[in-house]
Design an enzyme around this catalytic site. Structure first.
Site, mmCIF file in Angstrom:
data_model
loop_
_atom_site.group_PDB
_atom_site.id
_atom_site.type_symbol
_atom_site.label_atom_id
_atom_site.label_comp_id
_atom_site.label_asym_id
_atom_site.label_seq_id
_atom_site.Cartn_x
_atom_site.Cartn_y
_atom_site.Cartn_z
ATOM 1 N N LYS A 143 14.388 17.941 85.151
ATOM 2 C CA LYS A 143 14.891 17.132 85.430
ATOM 3 C C LYS A 143 14.594 15.458 85.242
ATOM 4 C CE LYS A 143 18.041 21.108 86.389
ATOM 5 N NZ LYS A 143 18.480 21.315 87.477
ATOM 6 N N GLU B 284 31.365 16.296 94.796
ATOM 7 C CA GLU B 284 30.108 15.639 94.815
ATOM 8 C C GLU B 284 30.339 14.132 94.734
ATOM 9 O OE1 GLU B 284 28.214 19.034 92.721
ATOM 10 O OE2 GLU B 284 28.233 17.351 91.146
ATOM 11 N N GLY C 228 28.032 21.877 86.751
ATOM 12 C CA GLY C 228 28.049 23.049 87.949
ATOM 13 C C GLY C 228 29.702 22.696 88.321
ATOM 14 N N GLY D 246 25.333 23.907 93.419
ATOM 15 C CA GLY D 246 23.908 24.676 92.032
ATOM 16 C C GLY D 246 23.300 25.501 92.454
ATOM 17 N N SER D 247 22.059 25.401 92.129
ATOM 18 C CA SER D 247 21.251 26.205 92.656
ATOM 19 C C SER D 247 20.215 25.697 93.208
ATOM 20 C CB SER D 247 20.293 27.044 91.063
ATOM 21 O OG SER D 247 19.106 26.342 90.048
ATOM 22 N N THR D 248 19.388 24.013 93.178
ATOM 23 C CA THR D 248 18.477 23.795 93.590
ATOM 24 C C THR D 248 19.600 23.863 95.791
ATOM 25 O OG1 THR D 248 18.169 23.123 91.657
ATOM 26 C CG2 THR D 248 17.401 22.174 93.500
#
Ligand code: 5RP
Length: 227
Positions: A120, A102, A96, A29-31
């Protein structure tokens, strides 16, 4: 700090938790990507275990040595993002579509740190539609049985097949994703058990009792949360 700055700040803070010699689970993911970039910039002697093809490509492009889960004896620390962080660090993940890999990596890790922007954090899980990964064979039949499981949990919602650009989204494992807009998940453990009991469900995005710590970006800086 805006949301992207917050993601970057907590990714950078998480990279400081990594010590030389560690085997590190790399989230998706982006983070998590900010974490991977910050980790690569530290040029430590570490091994990364990516949770998706996308993260594997990013890590490799930045010079991080990667291995598959089955090639390592243990994972010291995993850092990953989340779609919702609820009380006791119960999470919804899978926005995602990487939830299965994960969860496999998280469960193999000695310590798991979730990183996210402030938006979040929620008082109750469920506003973000819960991703449920199912095998493609007979997926509509499986979906009907998921509906029964949701009804048992007083959640009368019909999950929607995740579609992107007109085609159903396939996970790295070749499975499909249904998203269940539950609204309010009052009893996440009950729901998790009900979903896992459905044949055809590979896994779901509820990550319960897995996160040891959260680093959350806020407009004023990164805050640390514990369960
Ligand atoms: C992928 C995930 C991601 O960690 C989650 O969707 C958060 O993504 P982002 O950091 O881009 O907001 O669970 O399966």
């Amino acid at each position: 700090m805006n949301a992207d700055d917050q993601k970057r700040a907590c990714g950078e803070a998480a990279a400081l938790l990594v010590k030389p010699g560690m085997t590190v689970g790399l989230g998706t993911g982006s983070t998590a990507a900010w974490f991977v970039r910050a980790l690569a910039a530290r040029k430590l002697d570490i091994v990364g275990v990516p949770t998706s093809v996308a993260t594997a490509e990013l890590a490799t492009s930045l010079g991080i040595v990667i291995k598959d889960l089955d090639e390592v004896s243990a994972i010291d620390l995993t850092v990953d993002g989340a779609d919702e962080i609820g009380p006791a660090l119960a999470l919804i993940k899978g926005g995602g579509a990487a939830l299965l890999r994960e969860k496999l990596v998280w469960e193999a890790s000695k310590r798991c740190v979730v990183i996210a922007d402030a938006a979040k954090r929620v008082p109750l899980l469920g506003k973000f539609p819960l991703p449920i990964e199912v095998v493609a064979f007979g997926h509509k039949t499986t979906m009907a049985r998921i509906c029964d499981a949701l009804t048992e949990c007083d959640l009368g919602v019909a999950p929607r097949l995740r579609v992107k650009d007109g085609a159903s989204v396939k996970t790295d494992g070749g499975n499909l994703i249904y998203d269940a807009a539950c609204g309010r998940i009052e009893e996440p453990a009950l729901l998790a058990a009900a979903l896992k009991s459905v044949t055809g469900v590979v896994d779901h995005g509820l990550f319960l009792d897995l996160a040891d710590m959260a680093l959350v970006g806020t407009p004023d800086g990164v805050v640390t949360l514990e369960p």
